[in-house]
Scaffold this active site. Structure first.
Site, short mmCIF file in Angstrom:
data_model
loop_
_atom_site.label_atom_id
_atom_site.label_comp_id
_atom_site.label_asym_id
_atom_site.label_seq_id
_atom_site.Cartn_x
_atom_site.Cartn_y
_atom_site.Cartn_z
N HIS A 183 127.87 32.97 -45.52
CA HIS A 183 128.89 33.47 -44.59
C HIS A 183 128.87 34.99 -44.57
O HIS A 183 128.08 35.61 -45.27
CB HIS A 183 130.28 32.90 -44.92
N HIS A 230 130.99 37.51 -45.38
CA HIS A 230 131.72 38.45 -46.24
C HIS A 230 130.78 39.41 -46.99
O HIS A 230 129.68 39.02 -47.41
CB HIS A 230 132.61 37.69 -47.24
N ASP A 263 130.68 40.64 -49.91
CA ASP A 263 130.19 40.30 -51.26
C ASP A 263 129.19 39.14 -51.25
O ASP A 263 128.90 38.55 -52.29
CB ASP A 263 131.36 40.03 -52.22
N HIS A 264 128.65 38.84 -50.06
CA HIS A 264 127.58 37.84 -49.93
C HIS A 264 126.38 38.38 -49.18
O HIS A 264 125.29 37.84 -49.26
CB HIS A 264 128.12 36.58 -49.22
N HIS A 273 136.87 28.61 -45.20
CA HIS A 273 136.94 29.95 -45.78
C HIS A 273 136.67 30.99 -44.69
O HIS A 273 137.42 31.94 -44.49
CB HIS A 273 135.94 30.05 -46.91
N ASP A 286 131.52 30.23 -50.79
CA ASP A 286 132.94 30.29 -51.17
C ASP A 286 133.70 29.07 -50.64
O ASP A 286 134.88 29.17 -50.30
CB ASP A 286 133.58 31.57 -50.60
N HIS A 325 131.05 32.44 -57.10
CA HIS A 325 131.95 33.23 -57.96
C HIS A 325 132.22 32.53 -59.29
O HIS A 325 132.24 31.30 -59.36
CB HIS A 325 133.30 33.47 -57.27
#
Ligand SMILES: [Zn+2]
Length: 251
Positions: free
Chosen positions: A53, A55, A57-58, A110, A127, A165
């Site tokens: 996805h 975001h 942090d990905h 998400h 996530d 995570h």
């Protein structure tokens, strides 16, 4: 096949899946440097980047990796196009990379475009499902997330849940609060706390374990329904899920 877990940022995991020829795919690179270090140390050859996805942090490491490996294909949902995805994938697509066949599962909740990559027994689910928990509903509805989790539940029990995570300890703390009568959850909480105190990872986990200890996969549990103030056996189960998710957000 060899699975490599790279800790990144504060609590992210970047996953590498490597074949016998040392070709590997890189899943959700939040950063580039830790990946490049592992590639160099193990003389691995990157074959593709997979994005679940959009975001940061990905996808934060995509640009850095492409600087080094300009030809690397980047697979992801439409929402990752502006983050560097070169190959947009959809539900039921199968992508062939070296010896791997990754099946694409669309898992909205998400984010709306969230996907997972499944190459048995590995599920890279970003996530969506965490050990002991699930992702927050940033874009999708509770109904969407609930059916995404049901989709994951239909995979074989031995599926390895490679989530993005390390949230297990906090998730199990919540699970213990929601289902205090469950010995299974109590035991798993203790196990996880012990693992974390030794600075060890708690993932990948298996779907079989998650079915037992993840409260978000147990919305049918009558005790859980009572404990979160829902009339037992009320329908649909996605409304139990919704209430549970709200509780977790405030926990
Ligand atoms: Zn996310």
């Amino acid at each position: 096949m060899e699975l490599i877990r790279i800790p990144a940022l504060s609590d992210n995991y970047i996953w590498l899946l490597c074949d016998e020829n040392k070709h590997c795919v890189i899943v959700d690179p939040s950063e580039s440097q830790p990946v490049m270090d592992i590639l160099a140390a193990n003389q691995l050859i990157p074959a593709a980047i997979l994005l679940t996805h959009h975001h940061h942090d990905h996808v934060g490491g995509v640009a850095g990796l492409l600087k080094q490996y300009a030809e690397l294909p980047v697979y992801g949902p439409e929402e990752t196009r502006s983050k560097g995805a070169t190959h947009i994938v959809h539900e039921h697509d199968t992508i062939e990379i070296g010896h791997y066949y990754f099946h694409i599962m669309e898992l909205p909740g998400h984010t709306l475009g969230h996907i997972a990559f499944y190459q048995a027994p590995y599920l890279f689910c970003g996530d969506t499902l965490f050990s002991g928990g699930c992702g927050r509903l940033f874009e999708g509805t509770a109904e969407q997330m609930f059916s995404s989790l049901e989709k994951i539940m239909s995979l074989p029990d031995e599926t390895l849940i490679c989530c993005a995570h390390e949230y297990t300890a906090a998730n199990m703390k919540f699970a213990r609060a929601v289902l205090p009568e469950s010995e299974t959850i109590h035991d798993y909480y203790n196990k996880v706390i012990n693992i974390c105190e030794n600075n060890k990872p708690t993932v990948p986990t298996t779907l079989q374990i998650e079915k037992k200890i993840n409260v978000f996969l147990n919305c049918h549990n009558i005790d859980l329904q009572k404990n979160i103030g829902i009339k037992p056996n009320s329908k649909p189960l996605s409304s139990v899920f919704q209430q549970l998710r709200i509780y977790k957000d405030r926990f």
